[in-house]
Scaffold this active site. Sequence first.
Site, PDB file in Angstrom:
ATOM      1  N   HIS A  86       0.817  -1.217   0.000  1.00  0.00           N
ATOM      2  CA  HIS A  86       0.000   0.000   0.000  1.00  0.00           C
ATOM      3  C   HIS A  86       0.852   1.270   0.000  1.00  0.00           C
ATOM      4  O   HIS A  86       0.347   2.348  -0.319  1.00  0.00           O
ATOM      5  CB  HIS A  86      -0.978   0.003   1.184  1.00  0.00           C
ATOM      6  CG  HIS A  86      -0.346   0.261   2.517  1.00  0.00           C
ATOM      7  ND1 HIS A  86       0.013  -0.748   3.393  1.00  0.00           N
ATOM      8  CD2 HIS A  86      -0.005   1.419   3.139  1.00  0.00           C
ATOM      9  CE1 HIS A  86       0.524  -0.222   4.489  1.00  0.00           C
ATOM     10  NE2 HIS A  86       0.524   1.091   4.361  1.00  0.00           N
ATOM     11  N   ASP A 116       0.281  -7.799   1.642  1.00  0.00           N
ATOM     12  CA  ASP A 116       0.540  -6.360   1.573  1.00  0.00           C
ATOM     13  C   ASP A 116       2.043  -6.080   1.536  1.00  0.00           C
ATOM     14  O   ASP A 116       2.537  -5.155   2.179  1.00  0.00           O
ATOM     15  CB  ASP A 116      -0.110  -5.632   2.748  1.00  0.00           C
ATOM     16  CG  ASP A 116      -0.121  -4.115   2.560  1.00  0.00           C
ATOM     17  OD1 ASP A 116      -0.070  -3.666   1.399  1.00  0.00           O
ATOM     18  OD2 ASP A 116      -0.139  -3.378   3.561  1.00  0.00           O
ATOM     19  N   SER A 188       4.840   2.035   8.000  1.00  0.00           N
ATOM     20  CA  SER A 188       4.545   0.860   7.177  1.00  0.00           C
ATOM     21  C   SER A 188       5.721   0.510   6.274  1.00  0.00           C
ATOM     22  O   SER A 188       6.242   1.364   5.560  1.00  0.00           O
ATOM     23  CB  SER A 188       3.306   1.117   6.317  1.00  0.00           C
ATOM     24  OG  SER A 188       2.151   1.221   7.102  1.00  0.00           O
TER      25      SER A 188
END
Length: 335
Positions: A86, A116, A188
């Site tokens: 993402h 992801d 992230s």
Amino acid sequence: MLLLFLLPDLRQGSGLTQGLFTEPSVSASRESYFAPLSRSAPAVVNIYSVSIENDTGLFRNQPRERASLGSGVIMTENGYILTCHHVVENADSIYVAVQDGRILEAQIVGNDPLTDLAVLKVTADNLHIIPQVSEPDIHVGDVVMAIGNPFDLGQTITQGIVSRAGRNGLSNYVDFIQTDAVLNQGNSGGALVDSNGILLGITNANFQVRDSRNRVRNVDGINFAVPYELAKRVMDKIINNGRVIRGQLGFIGGEYRNRPGIEVTAVANGSAADEAGLQPGDIILAIDGIRLESASKTLDMIAETAPGTTLELEISRGGNPLTINALVAELRAQE
């Protein structure tokens, strides 16, 4: 003055003086993670992805630049970097800021939406590689540190413990490491390391819920990371194949009453298992001669099997032995 006159040693700077007036070094006994972080933190990079979007409206149709922020981990000497899917999704250009001050342009090698994860490639010399071991021995209660670039403040370290250890099989793409080490926007794709600086996982997200007004709220103290072994396996498959290929048969099952075998509880309509004749209530005893005892290991074995492969299933149906053949299908992200 009287003391100096009566005790001449005090005037000579002797050991007596040091014993009376010198405190022991505090830093000598200080507990610190500086050394392990010195080995791992330089391998965590800041990632800036830029995409061009078109503003549409009654009086405008102009392109608009949108930037996303994240982190990444340098995994190999030849420039492969792991990050979150993402972070770089739909990016037109990606820039990596290395901790030594260099700004490098990166290319997407491939991604895996199910975990992801995404793999980037940069071309540069003297890259710092994060410490890795093939099988990190992770336990609930282990001290861990999250390294990333939250809110573009620069590299930041947060500390916590492992609240739950995730499983590492290719079929299990949702059971992540849970930790209370704080993660914020920009973390992230960063690194979760242990107290020795060894990579345990790729930080992914924090836990979110919706309140009574349907607004998304972060839950403090519940954060996740993709386990290293799974992330490494995904990275290798992306590098070798451009994507992650998973096999599936299309059934759900669990261990059979503490006995060898997997009890089938559901079979998806039109799946490979359905077409092979597998039914709910069947006990799968072996696949290609390998005796089955763990449901998770069985699913991992199927996931690691190339689509198009025929597997021989030894089953028990109503107490009667039966052998069927099933053609492995490919698990797609949308499934």
